[in-house]
Design an enzyme around this catalytic site. Structure first.
Site, PDB file in Angstrom:
ATOM      1  N   SER A   1       0.814  -1.219   0.000  1.00  0.00           N
ATOM      2  CA  SER A   1       0.000   0.000   0.000  1.00  0.00           C
ATOM      3  C   SER A   1       0.845   1.266   0.000  1.00  0.00           C
ATOM      4  O   SER A   1       0.521   2.234  -0.690  1.00  0.00           O
ATOM      5  CB  SER A   1      -0.936   0.006   1.214  1.00  0.00           C
ATOM      6  OG  SER A   1      -1.775  -1.120   1.205  1.00  0.00           O
TER       7      SER A   1
ATOM      8  N   HIS B   1       0.313   4.778   4.380  1.00  0.00           N
ATOM      9  CA  HIS B   1      -0.255   5.357   3.162  1.00  0.00           C
ATOM     10  C   HIS B   1       0.264   6.776   2.931  1.00  0.00           C
ATOM     11  O   HIS B   1       0.711   7.118   1.833  1.00  0.00           O
ATOM     12  CB  HIS B   1      -1.782   5.370   3.252  1.00  0.00           C
ATOM     13  CG  HIS B   1      -2.387   4.009   3.222  1.00  0.00           C
ATOM     14  ND1 HIS B   1      -3.747   3.802   3.348  1.00  0.00           N
ATOM     15  CD2 HIS B   1      -1.836   2.781   3.083  1.00  0.00           C
ATOM     16  CE1 HIS B   1      -3.997   2.513   3.275  1.00  0.00           C
ATOM     17  NE2 HIS B   1      -2.849   1.873   3.135  1.00  0.00           N
TER      18      HIS B   1
END
Length: 514
Positions: free
Chosen positions: A293, A344
């Site tokens: 991610s 993220h």
């Protein structure tokens, strides 16, 4: 033919001489949409080659043009562009004196109707359009007394130049967007899918011990020198859904970034973003984590940098969708506790910085890029240093209990017991007492397990599993009255799903006999 000559001459003059960009063009080439920036104000100009007898037809067309204008507004990096609707016709409508575009001035919309009856200009004039756009250059009128053939030749010539210019812009945009081929993206996809199946074969991708064994981000191990986990965690995924979603995102985002930046730049961007994501997770999150991610958010960062350099092309092609999807993912990360949003955001920043110091292909190196490289290196060391001194992220009773549970499921009782002892040395924890009681039961020490279960209940009187285990231990130690009481508490605190999983009916039969 005079109207065609006038139509293409105006478009030629605005695009070739004054640099207005063609946004869109109808298949029959009778509608051409241009954009122009005059200082801070953005203008959209629509040229329409029409032949309308009545103003009502013009107004109907205006309404349809408004829908197209609203769609184009979403493709422009401007808050409130002005819309100019320019009609070019051989003859004006019969009732042209009726006012056009009633009330549209308040909506930043202006309409011009330019017609030439072969001898004189009627209604508006090309100069009016120039004045509205803020272009200070006199309009050169079309020479009088040209033959129809000469008008046709001029129109064809202007049209050809404009279309060639449009093709040149399209080829340039295609070159920018398609610099390379997404070869390495497919390599990465193959690697993470292969790792997923290897992990599944060795214990399962949702098993904490298996993930740690294969290189997930595990803060205590990193503090002991296993820094390679910053990169190995990028190839591991927790469960099939996690793998599927990240693979899908990598396929689309990674392919786009590798095409724009080329393979070598993409490799650097991907791994710098992944490193930033892992570092941010190490610095702020104590949980075991894995996944691509952070690197995938780095692809978002690379697209944002592309938008900074090629703003108009970015918004015409993908800008609105990229910003919307990025926003949804960031909000989702803040709302859902299980999502490692630090990774993220770290990946997003890392991807943007890596793109900034690498720059886009065929761009000259600048001193600014060296400054960005130094800033990126400094942020890397800062994140790592903060992670090493941030004690709040090192110890997690919840994580330690989960690890102890995994050891217990694997039959490694001593290792599970050692982890639980460390947890209980720092705090009173109901789950730790529960698992430690289970270890004693596994060793056949039911009497010693009872005080631990009772301690867990003191800390959490709604812990249904403890009541169930305590019921069994009471039965095995012939303490039936206490077993009945514990079982009643279990039925009160447990969910229907949990009662279906456990041997409730068998316990009820035993207690009824007593």
């Amino acid at each position: 033919m005079i109207a065609n000559h006038l139509f293409w001459k105006m478009i030629y003059h605005l695009t070739i001489t004054h640099g207005l960009r063609i946004i869109d063009m109808s298949p029959d080439k009778k509608q051409v949409w241009l954009e122009y920036s005059n200082g801070k104000q953005k203008h959209v100009v629509r040229f329409a080659r029409v032949e309308y007898d009545w103003v009502s037809k013009v107004k109907d067309d205006e309404e349809q043009a408004q829908f197209m204008f609203q769609r184009i507004k979403r493709l422009l990096p401007a808050r409130n562009p002005t819309f100019y609707n320019v009609y070019v016709s051989t003859y004006p409508p019969v009732d042209l004196n009726e006012r056009l575009s009633d009330g549209n001035e308040e909506k930043n919309v202006r309409t011009f109707f330019i017609a030439d009856d072969g001898a004189r200009m009627v209604a508006d004039h090309p100069v009016d359009v120039y004045d509205a756009l803020g272009i200070d250059e006199a309009w050169e009128a079309i020479p009088e007394h040209l033959s129809e053939e000469e008008h046709r030749e001029y129109a064809s010539r202007y049209r050809g130049i404009v279309l060639n210019k449009q093709k040149e812009w399209e080829n340039k945009a295609k070159t920018i967007l398609m610099h390379g081929k997404p070869r390495f993206t497919y390599v990465l996809l193959g690697a993470i899918i292969l790792m997923y199946f290897l992990v599944e074969q060795r214990g399962g991708s949702t098993n904490l011990l298996t993930l740690i064994e294969f290189g997930a981000k595990y803060n205590p191990a990193i503090e002991q020198g296993e820094w390679w986990r910053f990169f190995s965690a990028m190839f591991l995924h927790i469960g099939f859904l996690h793998l599927f979603m990240n693979s899908l995102a990598l396929f689309y985002l990674g392919s786009a970034v590798e095409r724009m930046y080329g393979t070598i730049r993409f490799i650097v961007i991907y791994f710098v973003a992944g490193l930033f994501g892992s570092l941010a997770s190490f610095a702020f999150n104590e949980q075991v984590s894995a996944g691509a991610s952070g690197a995938i958010f780095g692809c978002f960062g690379a697209l944002l940098y592309f938008g900074l350099i090629h703003r108009q092309l970015f918004f015409r092609t993908m800008g609105f969708n990229v910003l919307m999807i990025l926003g949804i993912n960031l909000v989702f990360g803040f709302v859902v506790p299980a999502v490692d949003n630090g990774a993220h955001i770290g990946g997003l920043v890392g991807g943007f910085l890596a793109s900034a110091f690498l720059h886009l292909p065929k761009q000259k190196m600048k001193w600014r890029q060296a400054g960005v490289f130094l800033a990126t290196s400094g942020m890397t060391m800062l994140l790592f240093g903060y992670g090493m001194v941030n004690d709040n992220k090192v110890s997690s009773p919840l994580l330690d209990v989960q690890i102890a549970q995994s050891y217990l499921e694997n039959g490694e009782l001593e290792r599970a017991e050692q982890v639980l002892e460390n947890v209980l040395a720092e705090e009173e924890n109901a789950h730790a007492y529960f698992l430690k009681g289970n270890i004693l039961v596994e060793r056949g020490k039911e009497e010693e397990a009872i005080p631990l279960y009772e301690k867990a209940i003191q800390l959490d009187d709604s812990f249904a599993e403890v009541y169930y285990n305590l019921t069994i231990v009471y039965i095995e130690t012939n303490r039936y009255e206490e077993a009945k009481e514990a079982f009643e508490q279990f039925k009160t605190t447990s969910s229907p799903h949990l009662r279906q999983e456990l041997e409730v009916e068998k316990i009820e039969e035993i207690l009824k006999e007593r």
